[in-house]
Design a protein around this motif. Structure first.
Motif, short mmCIF file in Angstrom:
data_model
loop_
_atom_site.label_atom_id
_atom_site.label_comp_id
_atom_site.label_asym_id
_atom_site.label_seq_id
_atom_site.Cartn_x
_atom_site.Cartn_y
_atom_site.Cartn_z
N ASP A 138 -9.30 0.50 13.23
CA ASP A 138 -8.88 -0.89 13.44
C ASP A 138 -9.59 -1.83 12.48
O ASP A 138 -8.99 -2.77 11.96
CB ASP A 138 -9.18 -1.32 14.88
N ARG A 178 -8.10 -1.75 9.01
CA ARG A 178 -6.78 -2.36 8.90
C ARG A 178 -6.83 -3.88 9.08
O ARG A 178 -5.81 -4.55 8.92
CB ARG A 178 -5.83 -1.73 9.93
N ASN A 179 -7.99 -4.40 9.47
CA ASN A 179 -8.13 -5.84 9.68
C ASN A 179 -8.91 -6.42 8.50
O ASN A 179 -10.12 -6.26 8.41
CB ASN A 179 -8.88 -6.06 11.01
#
Lengths: 181, 400
Positions: free
Chosen positions: B313, B316-317
């Protein structure tokens, strides 16, 4: 509409020949309220898992915990053997000489993490499983070649032999078949 | 020609800001050096740290440029322009080497001091290699190798833009394989010359690889930062997706681990061998404040980024990923300080406040570097518009 469960039925299988079609169909199946659904494809499709309501699993947490246990255990084993069980002066270095313990510690992290990933994956998937009803569907072996499948299980509260069949056919499936138990 | 990927006009203003900050940094740096008491030495010592830091990012960009041609993956297509512009700053860095070559060597290197050479048998034996003339010639050979590679890669990339003939990608790929070997050899020798020879009696065979890993990690962190900022504006706001940051984050993670692996290998081998010609380099860094800085490097340059970058996560951020990237860029600076500055403290012990001048120098030269980079970036479309892989790179979704 009654939720009459047909005896001997595991679920209903819809076959698709296009990855985009199966993702769209899976989304609509999920939106229609079905929850006990599964999808099969020859290669991983990230959106497909999300479409059938895939939740995070605990494999990564298991791997982290076992990796930490492996690292601490590996370091402790070396410290115990070389400082307590059999203290040995090597070239005047400290008994617990951290830099030279790091490679073994690292190997132990990798060992336990990898083993726990493998065993944990098998256990959480309930594998090995010598028999599974989905293989009763003719042509299902193409799920590992060029076909995509969605299976709605019979124990889903919304399942009905006729209603679900009509629903899946409405999604543009090439073929919908009963899955015998 | 297709103009939808032209750079946003804000680049021009950012360039002005970067150069302005750079000039202020240089002013502060020069004042701090003069105030310090031995102006010349302080000036060139901080110059060396800043020079190696920014040249490292330029070289990392050149290395990644060749790797993305060799790998042929779609992440390379979206950052190719950034890599080309980043590597082009080597022209600036070659010019900025001139003051070191002609004015600074005596303030930096023991082997440049003929009296010290006469007194030390080791230095006498090494003087065939470690002398001012050959040192300067070698550095220009390294820059010639790097700039030649860059010249052809950029030329073919221009021709691809103009003609759309994919043969130019094939040329670039053919050059990148052997080119990477030459880049690596030159970067290894450069690391030995610029940093390792600060302690001319010390040697470490893995040192060049540590330098290359440091260049790779800091340039990837830099590219991620630029990607995040470009993604605020058209056209890149439509181009960059979580999958691109995911790929760049994975590369960052790999390089963080590579750096840690090389650096730990160096420590383990030298510490275990405990030989009088090798261990003093580490003993110096186990003393005083350097000991805590060394522990800080392990924790903040390896453990923290490593743990954070494991998360899918986070990668992807882009907002979170860029924080990790900034930590890494900062720690790369600290790492270079840790490698370079203890060598200057035999002569003049430095108070902690004295380290400020190194930061000022790095910001000063960094402003000029960024100005050059932004100037290059504003020259062309931000994406290689005729690359056959562009469509795949821009496609939505997570397929790789």
């Amino acid at each position: 509409m009654t939720t009459q469960e047909e005896p001997g039925l595991y679920g209903m299988m819809a076959e698709f020949d296009d990855p985009n079609a199966v993702v769209a169909a899976a989304r609509r199946t999920y939106e229609a309220g079905y929850r006990k659904i599964n999808a099969y494809s020859p290669y991983p499709i990230e959106e497909l898992s999300e479409a059938i309501g895939y939740r995070r699993n605990y494999v990564s947490l298991t791997v982290l915990l076992f990796g930490l246990v492996g690292g601490l255990g590996g370091f402790a084993l070396q410290a115990w053997t070389s400082a307590i069980a059999y203290p040995l002066n090597v070239g005047g270095r400290p008994l617990i000489s951290t830099p030279s313990f790091i490679p073994i510690t690292f190997e132990c992290v990798v060992l336990l993490a990898a083993l726990s990933a493998f065993v944990g994956m098998l256990a959480m998937n309930r594998l090995p499983q010598p028999y599974h009803p989905v293989f009763n569907v003719p042509g299902f072996n193409r799920a590992s070649q060029d076909r995509f499948f969605i299976c709605v299980k019979a124990d889903d509260p919304n399942f009905s032999a006729t209603g679900t069949r009509a629903f899946l056919e409405g999604l543009g499936a090439k073929e919908v078949s009963d899955v015998e138990k | 020609m297709n103009t939808i990927y032209n750079p946003p006009h804000e680049l021009r203003r950012s360039r002005g800001i970067a150069i302005g900050v750079g000039l202020i940094g240089i002013l502060v740096w020069v004042i701090a050096a003069v105030v310090s008491g031995n102006a010349r030495e302080t000036f060139f010592q901080s110059y060396l740290v800043a020079f190696v830091f920014w040249t490292g990012i330029s070289l990392g960009c050149l290395g990644w440029l060749m790797i993305q041609y060799l790998g042929g993956a779609s992440w390379g297509v979206v950052i190719r322009r950034l890599l080309e512009s980043g590597a082009h700053t080597l022209v600036l860095m070659m010019a900025l080497f001139l003051p070191i070559a002609f004015l600074g060597l005596h303030s930096l290197y023991e082997w440049a001091d003929l009296k010290a050479v006469a007194e030390s048998q080791v230095l006498r034996h090494k003087s065939l290699y470690l002398n001012t003339a050959f040192f300067t010639v070698r550095t220009f050979i390294y820059f010639t190798i790097w700039l030649t590679l860059l010249y052809y890669l950029r030329r073919w990339s221009h021709q691809l833009d103009e003609t759309g003939d994919p043969a130019f990608i094939q040329y670039a790929q053919n050059l990148s394989g052997p080119g990477f070997v030459f880049y690596g050899l030159a970067a290894t020798f450069a690391g030995i010359d610029w940093i390792m020879s600060l302690d001319p009696e010390w040697f470490s065979t893995i040192f060049g690889l540590i330098m290359i890993a440091g260049q790779g990690v800091s340039s990837m962190a830099f590219i991620i930062s630029v990607c995040m900022i470009l993604s605020w504006r058209e056209p890149m706001s439509h181009v960059l997706q979580p999958k691109h940051f995911h790929d760049l984050g994975k590369l960052l993670l790999a390089l963080v681990m590579l750096w840690a692996y090389f650096s730990f290998s160096q420590l383990l081998i030298i510490w275990s061998g405990n030989l009088p010609e090798e261990i003093p380099w580490f003993l110096e860094r186990f003393k005083g404040n350097w000991r805590y800085i060394g522990v800080g490097l392990i924790l903040l340059y390896f453990f923290l980024p490593f743990m954070l970058l494991l998360s899918r996560d986070l990668k992807r951020n882009s907002r979170r990923l860029v924080i990790v990237a900034w930590i890494i860029i900062l720690m790369r600076f600290v790492d270079l300080m840790w490698m370079i500055v203890p060598e200057f403290e035999h002569v003049h012990p430095v108070r902690v406040s004295g380290y400020f001048v190194y930061l000022a120098a790095t910001i000063g030269i960094g402003g000029l570097w960024l100005g050059w980079f932004l100037w290059q970036l504003s020259q062309r479309a931000l994406l290689p518009i005729n690359d056959p892989q562009l469509k795949e790179a821009l496609a939505a979704g997570g397929h790789h």
